[in-house]
Design a protein around this motif. Structure first.
Motif, PDB file in Angstrom:
ATOM      1  N   SER A   1      45.554  73.540  23.777  1.00  0.00           N
ATOM      2  CA  SER A   1      45.779  74.020  25.137  1.00  0.00           C
ATOM      3  C   SER A   1      44.469  74.594  25.671  1.00  0.00           C
ATOM      4  O   SER A   1      44.218  75.788  25.569  1.00  0.00           O
ATOM      5  CB  SER A   1      46.881  75.090  25.123  1.00  0.00           C
TER       6      SER A   1
ATOM      7  N   PHE B   1      40.942  74.706  30.867  1.00  0.00           N
ATOM      8  CA  PHE B   1      40.599  73.895  32.044  1.00  0.00           C
ATOM      9  C   PHE B   1      41.381  72.601  32.110  1.00  0.00           C
ATOM     10  O   PHE B   1      41.284  71.858  33.081  1.00  0.00           O
ATOM     11  CB  PHE B   1      39.105  73.552  32.023  1.00  0.00           C
TER      12      PHE B   1
ATOM     13  N   ASN C   1      44.704  62.562  23.744  1.00  0.00           N
ATOM     14  CA  ASN C   1      44.295  62.859  22.370  1.00  0.00           C
ATOM     15  C   ASN C   1      45.037  61.916  21.421  1.00  0.00           C
ATOM     16  O   ASN C   1      46.000  62.307  20.756  1.00  0.00           O
ATOM     17  CB  ASN C   1      44.592  64.332  22.046  1.00  0.00           C
TER      18      ASN C   1
ATOM     19  N   LYS D   1      38.573  74.771  19.277  1.00  0.00           N
ATOM     20  CA  LYS D   1      37.274  74.147  19.566  1.00  0.00           C
ATOM     21  C   LYS D   1      36.130  75.016  19.067  1.00  0.00           C
ATOM     22  O   LYS D   1      35.127  74.512  18.560  1.00  0.00           O
ATOM     23  CB  LYS D   1      37.150  73.828  21.060  1.00  0.00           C
TER      24      LYS D   1
END
Ligand code: SF4
Length: 433
Positions: free
Chosen positions: A181, A184, A225, A295
């Protein structure tokens, strides 16, 4: 509606002179609307259905066709043109239905231009909407949020409606949503909060339907993804390998950890994977992924991951975002330095874009950092529409322009591609790129 207009004159000039710049956004803008083709696939044959692209409303004098009802889908950047088109069709007596990501994010705004809007995934409400349309009793809103839709029930898109000669790739969707999630992200997680996959057999039947109209197509998976479900991803890649096609998709960096998948991909016709790296170091992506800071936890291993993927003969299109909170004027040099060191075959550099419906948009609106809150035409990925936290708007724009002039310099692009091809010679198998 398709097409994205680059508004900034300096960028337009750069875009026209630098190979690679705005290439990806042009590709996206030139893809057919899979959502509309899918709804056409759910529409009984008693309806006479036509698919129309309107790349530039300013370029047409007359409405592109005379219809009883018109369903319109558009990117945020073009939504105002889509509203104008909707208004013109309504004035001409057609019923207008609007849907998609932007409409789901801004339903109140969209309702002013439509007889009916669809919020969320359209498939669960489309049959009801059509029967209401036939009875002359359209509801103003068809809200599919909270209604579970299984991709095993996805209809076959009407690829046959396309004038296939005008496209250089067609799309097939294999999944919706994403387990992550990012603040942006304005992709399918805003329509489908739960990650779900389409059965591989169904994907293959769509590919085969495309092959009936295009013998050896280039297919872009309309996914956000693709390999998030690794077992499904492996089965999918194996199945695509048997179809003799070339294909492209978006995924996350963790495919680098899966040598079995990389080996399958190499032989499956996968031409390239696009990966949102966002920024070359941990500090820049800290907190961007809001469930588990995923990330940030991967960022310090980007170089080795890119090397591992590309060493399997699969080129990586690495995407970077400028203007992220906490990144300052050093970011331009950091991105360029990373691009040079990484060996990335392809690069996409954009500015942070607050799309409606995203947590980023809400946060910047709340904190008074949006420059023009409803200037959707600035949602091009190249226009700055927010106040960065560590530099001025002018500095971000100037640094962005200078960086893309460097990243897409012809000799640098050539060198990146040549380096990948040299690397390929050490990999057995097909030529890449
Ligand atoms: S990983 Fe990609 S698709 Fe998933 S939430 Fe982040 S930006 Fe969106």
């Amino acid at each position: 509606m398709s097409g994205v207009r680059v508004r900034n004159a300096a960028l337009l000039e750069l875009g026209l002179t630098l190979p690679g710049f705005v290439e990806r956004s042009r590709v996206i803008a030139s893809l057919p609307s899979l959502a509309l083709l899918t709804l056409a696939g759910m529409t009984p044959r008693a309806f006479d259905v036509t698919y129309v692209e309107v790349p530039d409303l300013e370029a047409i004098q007359e409405l592109p066709g005379d219809f009883d009802a018109v369903a319109i889908s558009s990117f945020s950047a073009m939504i105002k043109d889509a509203y104008t088109l909707a208004d013109r069709y309504r004035a001409a007596g057609a019923k207008v239905i609007l849907g998609g990501l932007h409409v789901t994010a801004m339903p109140g705004e969209a309702r002013r231009h439509a007889d009916a809007i669809v919020i969320g995934e359209a498939e669960p409400v489309w049959t009801k909407l059509l029967s209401d349309l036939l009875r002359g009793d359209l509801a103003p809103v068809y809200d599919a949020r909270g209604v579970a839709f299984n991709l095993a029930d996805a209809p076959m898109p009407r690829f046959d409606l396309l004038d296939v000669g005008r496209y250089n790739r067609l799309t097939v969707q294999t999944q919706r949503g994403c387990p992550f999630s990012c603040e942006f992200c304005a992709a399918s997680i805003r329509l489908s909060p739960n990650f779900k996959v389409k059965p591989v057999e169904k994907v293959v039947s769509e590919v085969r339907r495309i092959k009936e109209i295009w013998r050896r197509p280039f297919i872009e998976l309309a996914d956000d993804n693709t390999f998030a479900n690794r077992a499904h991803g492996r089965r999918l890649a194996r199945a695509l390998a048997a179809e003799n096609i070339r294909w492209f998709t978006e995924t996350d960096i963790s495919i680098a950890d899966d040598p079995e998948l990389l080996a399958i991909l190499r032989d499956s016709g996968c031409a390239q994977v696009l990966i949102g790296l966002e920024y070359p170091n941990r500090a820049g992506v800290e907190g961007i992924e809001q469930k588990a800071n995923w990330k940030a936890r991967r960022a310090d291993r980007y170089l080795e991951a890119i090397e591992r993927i590309q060493s399997h003969g699969i080129s990586v299109n690495g995407c970077f975002i400028l203007g992220l909170d906490g990144t300052d004027e050093r970011s331009f040099g950091e991105v360029l330095d990373f691009v040079e060191r990484s060996g990335l075959y392809e690069v996409q550099v954009t500015v942070q874009t607050p799309f409606p419906g995203t947590p980023l948009y809400e946060r910047l609106l709340r904190t008074g950092r949006l420059l023009e809150p409803e200037a959707w035409e600035r949602c091009t990925l190249f226009d700055v529409n927010f106040r960065p936290d560590t530099m001025s708007v002018a500095l971000l724009e100037q640094g962005f322009h200078q960086l893309i002039a460097e990243v897409y310099r012809e000799d640098r692009v050539r060198a990146r591609r040549a380096a990948f091809k040299r690397r390929l010679r050490t990999v057995s198998g097909r030529p890449g790129g």
